[in-house]
Design a protein around this motif. Structure first.
Motif, short mmCIF file in Angstrom:
data_model
loop_
_atom_site.label_atom_id
_atom_site.label_comp_id
_atom_site.label_asym_id
_atom_site.label_seq_id
_atom_site.Cartn_x
_atom_site.Cartn_y
_atom_site.Cartn_z
N GLY A 154 0.82 -1.21 0.00
CA GLY A 154 0.00 0.00 0.00
C GLY A 154 0.85 1.25 0.00
N PRO A 155 0.21 2.42 -0.01
CA PRO A 155 0.96 3.67 -0.06
C PRO A 155 1.58 4.00 1.30
N ASP A 156 2.63 4.82 1.24
CA ASP A 156 3.23 5.31 2.48
C ASP A 156 2.18 6.16 3.20
N THR A 157 2.23 6.19 4.51
CA THR A 157 1.24 6.94 5.28
C THR A 157 1.89 7.62 6.47
N THR A 158 1.27 8.65 6.95
CA THR A 158 1.77 9.37 8.12
C THR A 158 0.66 9.39 9.16
N VAL A 159 0.99 9.05 10.41
CA VAL A 159 0.00 9.01 11.49
C VAL A 159 0.59 9.66 12.74
N CYS A 160 -0.22 9.91 13.69
CA CYS A 160 0.23 10.44 14.98
C CYS A 160 0.62 9.27 15.87
N GLY A 162 0.59 6.74 18.67
CA GLY A 162 -0.48 6.07 19.37
C GLY A 162 -1.66 5.71 18.49
N GLU A 163 -1.73 6.22 17.28
CA GLU A 163 -2.83 5.86 16.39
C GLU A 163 -2.62 4.45 15.86
N ILE A 164 -3.71 3.78 15.58
CA ILE A 164 -3.64 2.44 14.99
C ILE A 164 -3.50 2.60 13.48
N VAL A 165 -2.58 1.88 12.92
CA VAL A 165 -2.35 1.90 11.47
C VAL A 165 -2.83 0.55 10.92
N ILE A 166 -3.64 0.61 9.90
CA ILE A 166 -4.10 -0.61 9.23
C ILE A 166 -3.32 -0.74 7.93
N LEU A 167 -2.59 -1.81 7.81
CA LEU A 167 -1.80 -2.09 6.60
C LEU A 167 -2.45 -3.24 5.88
N SER A 168 -2.55 -3.10 4.58
CA SER A 168 -3.21 -4.14 3.84
C SER A 168 -2.55 -4.29 2.48
#
Length: 168
Positions: A154-160, A162-168
């Motif tokens: 999937g595409p690169d992503t930016t999160v804060c 403690g946030e949950i990241v869903i990778l697929s």
């Protein structure tokens, strides 16, 4: 000859005999055979019988020795028929035929870069150069070129934090 030919007799190295000026003969196995022609005339002279010998070569076809099935993941494939030969010792020429391409003359070994995946038939011909119906033999080599899976995270992503990241 100072007389009329009265007898034509043929003796073959396999033990068969025939009579007549022109005879037909087939040989069951490849190899070298001789045929001795004896002629006799009616002159009754001391030299009224003569003989001549002819050699008949019955051709062996070339023998292709190679893998019949190649399973690989690499698009660059070595095809090796270098153990091929001609039982008569005649020099053998090779042609490789790849799908969608011109046939290519070469040796019994070639490297080919395939652009397609799947089951790919490659035809190899071997020719002993004698020009006979059994001088050219063909063998199909099946190349099973496996297509590798494609990993896509999937595409690169930016999160804060403690946030949950869903990778697929």
């Amino acid at each position: 000859s100072d007389g009329t030919i009265t007898e034509y007799s043929w003796t073959f190295s396999d033990g068969e005999t025939r009579s007549g000026k022109n005879v037909e003969k087939s040989f069951r196995t490849p190899g070298l055979f001789s045929a001795i022609l004896k002629i006799k005339d009616d002159s009754k002279a001391i030299n009224s019988i003569t003989m001549d010998t002819v050699v008949v070569k019955v051709n062996n076809p070339p023998v292709i020795k190679t893998q019949e099935y190649i399973e690989t993941c690499s698009s660059t494939v070595l095809l090796d028929a270098s153990a091929s030969s001609d039982p008569d010792g005649d020099p053998v020429t090779f042609k490789w035929i790849f799908p969608g391409e011109q046939e290519r003359a070469g040796s019994g070994v070639t490297v080919h870069n395939f652009s397609e995946y799947g089951i790919i038939p490659v035809v190899l011909t071997a020719d002993d150069g004698m020009g006979l119906s059994n001088s050219l033999v063909r063998k199909t080599i099946t190349v099973n070129l496996h297509k590798p899976p494609v990993a896509n995270a999937g595409p690169d992503t930016t999160v804060c934090a403690g946030e949950i990241v869903i990778l697929s």
